[in-house]
Design a protein around this motif. Sequence first.
Motif, PDB file in Angstrom:
ATOM      1  N   LEU A   1       0.849  -1.188   0.000  1.00  0.00           N
ATOM      2  CA  LEU A   1       0.000   0.000   0.000  1.00  0.00           C
ATOM      3  C   LEU A   1       0.883   1.237   0.000  1.00  0.00           C
ATOM      4  O   LEU A   1       1.854   1.324   0.726  1.00  0.00           O
TER       5      LEU A   1
ATOM      6  N   VAL B   1      -3.747   6.293   0.531  1.00  0.00           N
ATOM      7  CA  VAL B   1      -5.198   6.137   0.452  1.00  0.00           C
ATOM      8  C   VAL B   1      -5.843   7.526   0.465  1.00  0.00           C
ATOM      9  O   VAL B   1      -5.423   8.397   1.221  1.00  0.00           O
TER      10      VAL B   1
ATOM     11  N   VAL C   1     -13.174   5.273  -0.630  1.00  0.00           N
ATOM     12  CA  VAL C   1     -11.812   4.938  -0.219  1.00  0.00           C
ATOM     13  C   VAL C   1     -11.021   4.531  -1.465  1.00  0.00           C
ATOM     14  O   VAL C   1     -11.283   3.495  -2.067  1.00  0.00           O
TER      15      VAL C   1
ATOM     16  N   VAL D   1      -7.731   3.386  -3.006  1.00  0.00           N
ATOM     17  CA  VAL D   1      -6.529   2.710  -2.522  1.00  0.00           C
ATOM     18  C   VAL D   1      -5.477   2.693  -3.630  1.00  0.00           C
ATOM     19  O   VAL D   1      -5.763   2.312  -4.762  1.00  0.00           O
TER      20      VAL D   1
END
Lengths: 777, 434
Positions: free
Chosen positions: B274, B277, B314, B316
């Motif tokens: 990740l 975000v 959201v 990502v």
Amino acid sequence: MLEIEIDGKQLAVEDGSTVMDAATQAGVYIPHFCYHKKLSIAASCRMCLVQVEKAPKPLPACATPVTAGMKVWTRSEAAIKAQKGVMEFLLINHPLDCPICDQGGECQLQDIAVGYGGVTSRYQEEKRVVFNKNLGPLVSTDMTRCINCTRCVRFTTEIAGEMELGQAFRGEHAEIMPFIEKTVDSELSGNIIDLCPVGALTSKPFRFSARTWEMSRRRAVSPHDSLGANLIVQTKHDVVMRVLPYENEELNECWLSDKDRFSYEGLNSDERLTTPQIKQGGEWKAVDWQTALEFVANGLAGVARDHGGEAIGALASPHATVEELFLLQKLTRGLGSGNVDFRLRQSDFRADAARAGAPWLGMKVAEVGELNRLLVIGSFLRKDNPLLAQRVRQAARRGLHVSVVGPTADDWLLPVRQRALVAPSAMVDSLGQIVVALAAEKGAEVDALLRDRLPAQAGDEARAIAASLASGRKVAVWLSNLAVQDRRAAELQQLANEIARLCGGRAGVIGEAANSVGGYLAAALPSAGGLDARGMLEQARKAYVVLGAEPDLDFANPALTRAALGTAQLVVALSAFDAESLREVADVMLPVAPFAETSGTFVNCEGRAQSFVAVARPQGDTRPAWKVLRVLGNLLALPGFDYQDSEAVRDEALAGDIATRLDNRVGEIAPFAVVPATCERVTDVPIHFADPLVRRAPALARSRDAAAPVARASAATLAALGVEAGARVRLAQEGGRVDLAIVADDGVAAGCVRVPAAHPATAGLGAMSGAISVERI
Amino acid sequence: MILAGCDGDRSWRLQDYLARGGYAALKKIVAEKIPQETIIAELKTSVLRGRGGAGFPTGLKWSFMPRSFPGDKYLACNSDEGEPGTFKDRDILRYNPHSVIEGMAIAAYAMGAARGYNYIHGEIFEIYQRFEEALEEARAAQLIGQNILGSDFSFELFAHHGYGAYICGEETALLESIEGKKGQPRFKPPFPASYGLYGKPTTINNTETFASVPFIMNMGGEGFLNLGKPNNGGMKLFSVSGHVNRPGNYEVPMGTPFAELLEMAGGMRGGRKLKAVIPGGSSAPVVPAGIMMDCTMDYDSISKAGSMLGSGAVIVMDETTCMVKALERLSYFYFEESCGQCTPCREGTGWLYRVVHRIEHGLGRPDDLDLLNSVTANIMGRTICALGDAASMPVQSFVKHFGDEFMYHIENKKCLVPPEVQYAGSQIYVSPSC
Ligand SMILES: Cc1cc2nc3c(=O)[nH]c(=O)nc-3n(C[C@H](O)[C@H](O)[C@H](O)COP(=O)(O)O)c2cc1C
Ligand code: SF4
Ligand code: SF4
Ligand code: FES
């Protein structure tokens, strides 16, 4: 009242004020673009951001309501930072082409950029380009300069009454444009030039001809309609280059009609008469003033000697000044004639002997905003008097109910609650019904003079109008041009007076021209036993003096006028223009100064005398008419022509309190029988043809309002006449006939054909009201 | 909650909704003539906060309406959903339209409004049609219209579809658009509660906000609040998109850890790392992975992380993402969607986009980041509506958290994340020159 503080100054402002209002009151200047005191709040340019105590963000002064104890800083660090930030945004896509921009030197963006703009630009990306739009013959566009303040959009929507401009597209692609394939045709369109804070909208006739700082500016008064709009006339080397509004909250506010603004172009027309001319053996010859004046003096004296003074008639334009009208009547009377008149388009003078005073609006122009009921009779309000119409429009937004009686239903761009669409010949009956209904509604007695002449009962329309008027607090009843020009204007005036009396309102006459009131005050009227404008033409005189008018275009009955003048022994024309129809009938033409080249005075519809000085030197050998008339008086050895200046003439003409001389009341008048006609003429005087100056202004001549005349009649009338819409027809009246196209217009009362006057195409016709025949060709 | 039990192929039908306990709240309110104040008090207790983006407490908003004002009052449901990343309202309307109708009917009852409009984004026309069908069903069952369920309470509800402009989601632009004008925000004050649709008092809420109302009435304000955490009541729909295995809408209790939500969405695609975000729709500031993994999904936690829960979209992004390119795309959106009314937004969004575009295309200049910060500062807080802020916050946060990536771009005229890596992540060809 709320106590607040702006930049440390304490002040009390009214509840409901904005920070901008308060700042204005405190004499604090806050930079702004979209804000304009006469328009709704857009709050979109963001130039007026100020710091307000306890507010986390800067707030737009123009849209932020004041609250008790508010503290505002307009020049604090935070405020200036916000203002400079906005300025930078306004400039990044602006072309900064000031050197080739007509607005240069009088540009709000330029001015404010001096105070808030940076020295260099941080924007190094490509700039936006916006294609120009065709808004018509008066307003030129450079849309890349537009800052999207939407003032022009709000003006057309709110003041002119029709959304002729809008902001299309989104974001950076937003553009101001008219509707597709449309132009801006409002009779008030020029105001968007003044409103535009940048050079996006500029004057088409004026552009590229002078810089603002090269011109001298003088105040003047509009010579056109009866409002008396105040002007700033700008000249360069003695040529009038441009006309702008001079703000007068009581009259034109900050607006001008297009006619007021652009008619100056006519001053520089090729048709200006610049030397005195005498017709000899059918040939026109330029002569010097001395020769011309002696010719005139000898000629008039000769006619008076041979045929008596009453063989002379004087006809003057209602656009002439008080001084001119006063001297003309004095000269005429001095020659032993009582035949003087300035009401050239009127046809009913029965009220003359019964009038209590000069007919006028009956109220101040500024009071229009307070009206809550209004009856307008026989009017082309928007075109007769665009700025008065604008005031009515604003009042209608605040709850004024407007009712209308008359033969046309043109869109005035304001709500008309009740309308009696009736033929001119039926207007008297229509008003009579309203009187009947009102008297019933109010349980009041009708004036004894009228009692026997009223219809037996009132119809629905009349009752609805009466009910509307009866419920008013501030009521006015106005007679407009068509009513004043009607064959039964006297009855219409009597009935309007009675309607006003019954509902506790005021009767008024809008007035056709700049000096429609002034002419009365200057006594440019027939003496007892003298002939009025119509009488002088029906009973042809041996000699005429015609001041500022053209036989074909400025008279109630062009055919009759031509015939009378054509057979006279002597016709003396005092004119600024070398008009074809004058050449035909006149024997001598004296070039006299038009608007802007002479001093003088107009008395507007509310009875306000406004004097002005010449702003440019008269062209060629032109002389002010009042001086010409003075010299003629001297040459004829008449007493009382030794004035030093035009002020002396004015002081004599307007001696005493004008207010006491204004009165719409009319006493008893002789009855008049209308001969029924199968088809009646309804006549309008198109706004851009109405007087000799405006009809020579080329840009206005290209406007929608100057389109070639057509005849109009309702579809039902057309069917009854057996003609098709779009066909060419032959229109005939006593005295003449013309061929014209006819179109369907259900805004024309049944049994009527609407035919404009004041245009060469219809000058072959006769009277403005009465029977007309229509035949297909 | 809202989407619970909506798995079948007829969940949008009235029959199905009734079977799920639908319209019970409305029936009870109408039958028992529950006082308006009670309903509003219940909402206040629930701490339902507006789901449209601003998170304004709904009970409080409803209490601003002049309930006893005799004239017309209106309700508007904001289903314009144009914010990039957000796709929850369309699913509510697709699978459970009656929850919105019931919620609006209750709202109308509580605020004394006689008319309502549901403004539906123009590019989801089939959902507009489905909502129209639901309205028909509800009308036929006397659940809306004159004399609802035989009572003296009447409420007319209409669907209205826009043409896809993002700005029409701003509540006052939405009102202008319903009035048939160009969708441009109004300056406030006056606020819609006093001067709204056609100049009358109006309340505007998001689709999800209205859809939550029947559930709150059924379970009680306290019950709803307890589903989430204090000051962040209830359940919330999160539209999870981007580099996850199972993008989609997830309805979870407020306060659910982000890590759990990510897990539900199937975890990171291809098991990649990740990177960042955007937790609340494209207008919310971006949050780097490290901070995000410690957040719970609720207003307070996300705000502490320097961003906003916004609409709950959201987005990502994994390590294959070029942050310059991502920002370029976002800036382009705001540039195109600004209504053009006010100067800072009209002129500023174009400036921001062009600078970011330049950087992305290897034409960046050393002082561009300062310029971006300064331009955003000149936009923020100086515009009529929040679009100006919405355009600025992504720029500020991207530059703040990923400044090196921008600097690398400026200095080396290419991406820090090599094109082939970007391709591996997105399967979209990236020219090596940028
Ligand atoms: C540019 C912009 C776009 C918006 N778009 C939406 C939207 O699509 N849907 C929505 O519910 N709210 C949107 N909003 C927020 C609304 O203005 C408003 O706050 C919201 O509808 C109120 O409902 P709520 O209190 O239930 O959240 C937007 C705001 C702005 C400034
Ligand atoms: S054309 Fe002029 S007045 Fe109209 S929006 Fe642009 S800058 Fe403003
Ligand atoms: S901030 Fe942008 S979108 Fe909002 S009103 Fe201003 S120009 Fe329009
Ligand atoms: S003058 Fe206030 S925002 Fe334009």
